[in-house]
Design an enzyme around this catalytic site. Structure first.
Site, PDB file in Angstrom:
ATOM      1  N   HIS A  56     -10.102  -5.732  -2.842  1.00 39.45           N
ATOM      2  CA  HIS A  56      -8.800  -6.129  -2.365  1.00 39.45           C
ATOM      3  C   HIS A  56      -8.696  -6.510  -0.857  1.00 39.45           C
ATOM      4  O   HIS A  56      -9.618  -5.911  -0.069  1.00 39.45           O
ATOM      5  CB  HIS A  56      -7.552  -4.675  -2.384  1.00 39.45           C
ATOM      6  CG  HIS A  56      -8.459  -3.466  -1.992  1.00 39.45           C
ATOM      7  ND1 HIS A  56      -9.358  -2.928  -2.850  1.00 39.45           N
ATOM      8  CD2 HIS A  56      -8.280  -2.830  -1.150  1.00 39.45           C
ATOM      9  CE1 HIS A  56      -9.865  -1.899  -2.149  1.00 39.45           C
ATOM     10  NE2 HIS A  56      -9.125  -1.883  -1.174  1.00 39.45           N
ATOM     11  N   GLU A  68     -12.413   3.243  -1.332  1.00 41.81           N
ATOM     12  CA  GLU A  68     -11.697   4.211  -2.034  1.00 41.81           C
ATOM     13  C   GLU A  68     -11.426   3.715  -3.637  1.00 41.81           C
ATOM     14  O   GLU A  68     -11.668   4.338  -4.347  1.00 41.81           O
ATOM     15  CB  GLU A  68     -10.576   4.497  -1.286  1.00 41.81           C
ATOM     16  CG  GLU A  68      -9.687   5.526  -1.878  1.00 41.81           C
ATOM     17  CD  GLU A  68      -8.261   5.460  -1.280  1.00 41.81           C
ATOM     18  OE1 GLU A  68      -7.973   5.252  -0.084  1.00 41.81           O
ATOM     19  OE2 GLU A  68      -7.072   5.775  -2.035  1.00 41.81           O
ATOM     20  N   HIS A  81      -6.577  -5.946   2.761  1.00 43.01           N
ATOM     21  CA  HIS A  81      -5.468  -5.293   3.394  1.00 43.01           C
ATOM     22  C   HIS A  81      -4.950  -6.203   4.379  1.00 43.01           C
ATOM     23  O   HIS A  81      -5.639  -7.103   5.154  1.00 43.01           O
ATOM     24  CB  HIS A  81      -6.081  -4.131   4.108  1.00 43.01           C
ATOM     25  CG  HIS A  81      -6.545  -3.049   3.447  1.00 43.01           C
ATOM     26  ND1 HIS A  81      -5.903  -1.835   3.272  1.00 43.01           N
ATOM     27  CD2 HIS A  81      -7.877  -2.736   2.826  1.00 43.01           C
ATOM     28  CE1 HIS A  81      -6.724  -1.108   2.561  1.00 43.01           C
ATOM     29  NE2 HIS A  81      -7.630  -1.577   2.287  1.00 43.01           N
ATOM     30  N   ASP A 125       0.834  -1.149  -0.004  1.00 44.42           N
ATOM     31  CA  ASP A 125      -0.077  -0.025   0.090  1.00 44.42           C
ATOM     32  C   ASP A 125       0.838   1.162  -0.118  1.00 44.42           C
ATOM     33  O   ASP A 125       1.916   1.365   0.660  1.00 44.42           O
ATOM     34  CB  ASP A 125      -0.919  -0.152   1.092  1.00 44.42           C
ATOM     35  CG  ASP A 125      -2.038   0.932   1.018  1.00 44.42           C
ATOM     36  OD1 ASP A 125      -3.360   0.541   1.189  1.00 44.42           O
ATOM     37  OD2 ASP A 125      -1.809   2.046   1.059  1.00 44.42           O
ATOM     38  N   ILE A 126       0.597   2.321  -0.922  1.00 47.04           N
ATOM     39  CA  ILE A 126       1.560   3.343  -0.953  1.00 47.04           C
ATOM     40  C   ILE A 126       1.438   4.225   0.131  1.00 47.04           C
ATOM     41  O   ILE A 126       2.325   5.066   0.472  1.00 47.04           O
ATOM     42  CB  ILE A 126       0.873   4.041  -2.173  1.00 47.04           C
ATOM     43  CG1 ILE A 126       2.085   4.842  -2.735  1.00 47.04           C
ATOM     44  CG2 ILE A 126      -0.228   4.762  -1.951  1.00 47.04           C
ATOM     45  CD1 ILE A 126       1.961   5.405  -4.281  1.00 47.04           C
TER      46      ILE A 126
HETATM   47  P1  5GP Z   1      -9.922   1.014   0.222  1.00 51.89           P
HETATM   48  O1  5GP Z   1     -10.508   1.121  -1.123  1.00 51.89           O
HETATM   49  O2  5GP Z   1      -9.867  -0.335   1.020  1.00 51.89           O
HETATM   50  O3  5GP Z   1     -10.680   1.997   1.098  1.00 51.89           O
HETATM   51  O4  5GP Z   1      -8.354   1.533   0.323  1.00 51.89           O
HETATM   52  C1  5GP Z   1      -7.633   1.513  -0.781  1.00 51.89           C
HETATM   53  C2  5GP Z   1      -6.055   1.494  -0.322  1.00 51.89           C
HETATM   54  O5  5GP Z   1      -5.443   1.532  -1.560  1.00 51.89           O
HETATM   55  C3  5GP Z   1      -5.513   2.713   0.407  1.00 51.89           C
HETATM   56  O6  5GP Z   1      -5.167   2.029   1.591  1.00 51.89           O
HETATM   57  C4  5GP Z   1      -4.566   3.321  -0.448  1.00 51.89           C
HETATM   58  O7  5GP Z   1      -3.555   3.719   0.297  1.00 51.89           O
HETATM   59  C5  5GP Z   1      -4.404   2.416  -1.601  1.00 51.89           C
HETATM   60  N1  5GP Z   1      -3.998   2.775  -2.717  1.00 51.89           N
HETATM   61  C6  5GP Z   1      -4.548   3.815  -3.503  1.00 51.89           C
HETATM   62  N2  5GP Z   1      -4.076   3.972  -4.584  1.00 51.89           N
HETATM   63  C7  5GP Z   1      -2.804   3.412  -4.717  1.00 51.89           C
HETATM   64  C8  5GP Z   1      -1.827   3.302  -5.710  1.00 51.89           C
HETATM   65  O8  5GP Z   1      -1.761   4.099  -6.689  1.00 51.89           O
HETATM   66  N3  5GP Z   1      -0.669   2.725  -5.291  1.00 51.89           N
HETATM   67  C9  5GP Z   1      -0.632   1.753  -4.119  1.00 51.89           C
HETATM   68  N4  5GP Z   1       0.296   1.175  -3.741  1.00 51.89           N
HETATM   69  N5  5GP Z   1      -1.834   1.844  -3.260  1.00 51.89           N
HETATM   70  C10 5GP Z   1      -2.642   2.513  -3.295  1.00 51.89           C
END
Ligand code: 5GP
Length: 131
Positions: A93, A88, A95, A29-30
């Site tokens: 995915h 988001e 975590h 995760d970035i």
């Molecule tokens: P969620 O959809 O589960 O709420 O969060 C999406 C996750 O993807 C977040 O923790 C965010 O930091 C990670 N994320 C979003 N865009 C990118 C990206 O371009 N690269 C990486 N490596 N992680 C990402």
């Protein structure tokens, strides 16, 4: 339009890859909650994890287990926390978050903003532990 995670899987957007199979991809995760925070994604572009068919979801969980084992070996922690949020990025995915305490996996807290070099180092450690 391809999701950001599909672009990562295809190599259009760079990522710190941990492991890959024909069906799944794992990368850092970035903006991690803790160093070693890894995302496990299906190569099938499906938004909601529970829309994946049973067999495919089960195999994704088994892949996530292998990845989690490597993260645990590489990063000192008590356990690897597992979470599915998905609000988001509309591409299912899992975590995987190294935890010393419960608050390490609170998604409301401020995320880390490591440098590319820091992420690269952690990714290498986890890759070395991946079997
Ligand atoms: P969620 O959809 O589960 O709420 O969060 C999406 C996750 O993807 C977040 O923790 C965010 O930091 C990670 N994320 C979003 N865009 C990118 C990206 O371009 N690269 C990486 N490596 N992680 C990402």
């Amino acid at each position: 339009m391809a999701t950001i995670f599909s672009k990562i899987i295809n190599g259009e957007i760079p990522s710190h890859k941990i492991a890959e199979t024909d069906d799944y991809y794992a990368f850092l995760d970035i903006n991690p909650l803790a160093m070693g925070h890894t995302l496990v994604v299906p190569k099938r572009e499906v938004d909601y994890i529970f829309d994946l068919d049973d067999e495919y979801l089960a195999a994704m969980t088994v892949f996530a287990k292998r990845v989690a084992k490597a993260v645990k070996e590489a990063i000192p922690c008590k356990k690897i926390g597992v979470a599915v949020i998905g609000l988001e990025v509309p591409h299912a995915h899992i975590h995987l978050v190294p935890m010393q305490q419960e608050s390490d996996i609170h998604f409301g807290k401020e995320k880390l903003n490591p440098t590319q070099e820091e992420l690269a180092k952690v990714a290498e450690l986890i890759r070395q532990a991946y079997r």
